[in-house]
Write a protein that holds these residues in place. Structure first.
Motif, PDB file in Angstrom:
ATOM      1  N   THR A  10       0.847  -1.195   0.000  1.00 21.22           N
ATOM      2  CA  THR A  10       0.000   0.000   0.000  1.00 21.22           C
ATOM      3  C   THR A  10       0.877   1.236   0.000  1.00 21.22           C
ATOM      4  O   THR A  10       2.047   1.188   0.372  1.00 21.22           O
ATOM      5  CB  THR A  10      -0.924   0.045   1.235  1.00 21.22           C
ATOM      6  N   GLY A  35     -14.253   6.433  -8.310  1.00 20.76           N
ATOM      7  CA  GLY A  35     -13.724   5.150  -8.736  1.00 20.76           C
ATOM      8  C   GLY A  35     -12.259   4.930  -8.449  1.00 20.76           C
ATOM      9  O   GLY A  35     -11.732   3.849  -8.704  1.00 20.76           O
ATOM     10  N   PHE A  36     -11.568   5.952  -7.939  1.00 16.93           N
ATOM     11  CA  PHE A  36     -10.151   5.777  -7.622  1.00 16.93           C
ATOM     12  C   PHE A  36     -10.023   4.845  -6.421  1.00 16.93           C
ATOM     13  O   PHE A  36     -10.736   5.000  -5.434  1.00 16.93           O
ATOM     14  CB  PHE A  36      -9.474   7.122  -7.331  1.00 16.93           C
ATOM     15  N   PRO A  37      -9.116   3.868  -6.475  1.00 16.21           N
ATOM     16  CA  PRO A  37      -9.014   2.851  -5.431  1.00 16.21           C
ATOM     17  C   PRO A  37      -8.240   3.313  -4.199  1.00 16.21           C
ATOM     18  O   PRO A  37      -7.079   2.942  -4.001  1.00 16.21           O
ATOM     19  CB  PRO A  37      -8.271   1.714  -6.144  1.00 16.21           C
ATOM     20  N   ALA A  38      -8.871   4.128  -3.385  1.00 16.85           N
ATOM     21  CA  ALA A  38      -8.236   4.610  -2.162  1.00 16.85           C
ATOM     22  C   ALA A  38      -9.289   4.744  -1.079  1.00 16.85           C
ATOM     23  O   ALA A  38     -10.469   4.879  -1.370  1.00 16.85           O
ATOM     24  CB  ALA A  38      -7.575   5.961  -2.409  1.00 16.85           C
ATOM     25  N   ILE A  47      -3.713   3.618  -0.315  1.00 19.36           N
ATOM     26  CA  ILE A  47      -3.891   3.300  -1.729  1.00 19.36           C
ATOM     27  C   ILE A  47      -3.211   1.957  -1.995  1.00 19.36           C
ATOM     28  O   ILE A  47      -1.987   1.868  -1.964  1.00 19.36           O
ATOM     29  CB  ILE A  47      -3.270   4.401  -2.615  1.00 19.36           C
ATOM     30  N   ALA A  51      -4.148  -2.193  -6.905  1.00 17.50           N
ATOM     31  CA  ALA A  51      -5.354  -1.496  -7.368  1.00 17.50           C
ATOM     32  C   ALA A  51      -4.976  -0.212  -8.111  1.00 17.50           C
ATOM     33  O   ALA A  51      -5.608   0.139  -9.111  1.00 17.50           O
ATOM     34  CB  ALA A  51      -6.279  -1.187  -6.198  1.00 17.50           C
ATOM     35  N   LEU A  52      -3.952   0.477  -7.647  1.00 19.44           N
ATOM     36  CA  LEU A  52      -3.482   1.692  -8.319  1.00 19.44           C
ATOM     37  C   LEU A  52      -2.971   1.346  -9.719  1.00 19.44           C
ATOM     38  O   LEU A  52      -3.303   2.020 -10.698  1.00 19.44           O
ATOM     39  CB  LEU A  52      -2.382   2.371  -7.502  1.00 19.44           C
ATOM     40  N   ARG A  54      -3.817  -1.250 -11.585  1.00 19.65           N
ATOM     41  CA  ARG A  54      -4.976  -1.594 -12.422  1.00 19.65           C
ATOM     42  C   ARG A  54      -5.715  -0.341 -12.873  1.00 19.65           C
ATOM     43  O   ARG A  54      -6.120  -0.216 -14.031  1.00 19.65           O
ATOM     44  CB  ARG A  54      -5.938  -2.507 -11.649  1.00 19.65           C
ATOM     45  N   TRP A  55      -5.912   0.614 -11.938  1.00 16.85           N
ATOM     46  CA  TRP A  55      -6.614   1.851 -12.252  1.00 16.85           C
ATOM     47  C   TRP A  55      -5.862   2.618 -13.344  1.00 16.85           C
ATOM     48  O   TRP A  55      -6.474   3.115 -14.295  1.00 16.85           O
ATOM     49  CB  TRP A  55      -6.763   2.698 -10.991  1.00 16.85           C
TER      50      TRP A  55
END
Length: 66
Positions: A10, A35-38, A47, A51-52, A54-55
């Motif tokens: 993270t 939709g931001f993964p945080a 974060i 996921a960051l 992928r985003w």
């Protein structure tokens, strides 16, 4: 970039900003994007690294379709 930052699962805002090559102020705006993964944990933003990535890949794919 520091190796420790790359190995983390993270990021906080500053680490994520360093990872994607931007600054703290811009990262503050990015985390507020729908939709931001945080998520917030107390006063800190967390974060997830995967996921960051992928985003970012999803945003790049969207731009490629234009």
């Amino acid at each position: 970039m520091k190796d420790k930052v790359v190995e983390r699962g993270t990021f906080n805002l500053d680490q994520a900003a360093e990872f994607i090559g931007t600054n703290h102020t811009t990262m503050c705006a990015i985390v507020k994007t729908p939709g931001f993964p945080a998520f917030r944990m107390g006063r800190r933003w967390i974060i997830p690294r995967d996921a960051l990535i992928r985003w970012l890949n999803d945003r790049a794919a969207e731009r490629a379709e234009l």
